[in-house]
Design an enzyme around this catalytic site. Structure first.
Site: not given
Length: 226
Positions: A9, A34, A36, A38, A73, A75, A144, A151, A182
């Site tokens: 990630s 990966h 992420d 947010m 991913h 979020m 999750m 993280g 994850d």
């Protein structure tokens, strides 16, 4: 069991040299990257957008030129516009949280229409009920094993039961769906997560927090093979 995939990630990478970091973990044996996302709305943190995905896309290749998938991913809430933007920015897999979309089926159709693989992500206390109606449209289920947003958190042990439940659903469907986990994945727990049914492992600080990325990834593969 499908071949295992390790997906570092970049949330834990050095953002001042992100392209170099992506190339470094790929050279060390990463299978996926990966990514992420947010939004400081669905989760209490703000990370990166489609422009960063587009910027690292040219770096997501092995020495032989083969493409390493970018696993996004989301979020975020709402989902659809950003899902389309990331597809256009070079994402290969896009997963989102069903409660963040008003029309989950429509969002899945949208992702697949853009040529990406589609996944659903489930927080530690989230119900798996949406899988009853969507598994035939999924390429990936992401469990999750920490609460989303930051993280470096510790693995939540009850996630093992959820992984086992998802594995049973996937196996019963007979479909080719990856089961990704994850959150808090490290060398010392990756085997138990695999034993619960996972085949794809996101690791952030466990890899990027070390000086030798290859040594960590090799150690993880040894545990998976043991």
């Amino acid at each position: 069991m499908r071949p295992f995939r390790i997906a570092p990630s970049i949330l834990s990478a050095d953002f001042a040299r992100l392209g170099e970091e992506v190339r470094g973990v790929i050279a060390a044996g990463a299978d996926w990257i990966h990514f992420d996302v947010m939004d400081n709305h669905y989760v209490p943190n703000l990370t990166v957008g489609p422009m960063v995905c587009a910027a690292i896309k040219p770096h997501a290749r092995r020495a032989d030129g083969s493409v390493v998938p970018i696993d996004v991913h989301l979020m975020v809430e709402p989902v659809d516009a950003l899902a389309q933007a990331f597809a256009k920015a070079g994402a290969d897999v896009i997963s989102f949280h069903p409660e963040a979309s008003r029309h989950v089926d429509r969002t899945l159709q949208l992702i697949r229409a853009e040529g990406c693989k589609a996944g659903l992500a489930f927080n530690p206390a989230a119900s798996l009920a949406p899988l009853e109606w969507t598994l035939d449209q999924l390429d990936l289920v992401l469990v999750m094993s920490v609460n989303p947003g930051f993280g470096g958190q510790s693995f939540i042990p009850s996630a093992l039961g959820k992984i086992e439940a998802v594995r049973r659903l996937i196996d019963a469907s007979g479909r080719d769906v990856r089961l990704e986990v994850d959150g808090g994945i490290k060398t010392d727990n990756i085997r138990s997560v695999a034993d619960a049914g996972a085949d794809t492992f996101v690791a952030g600080s466990a890899i990027f927090g070390q000086r030798d990325y290859r040594a960590v990834i090799d150690a993880m593969r040894m545990r998976l093979a043991g």
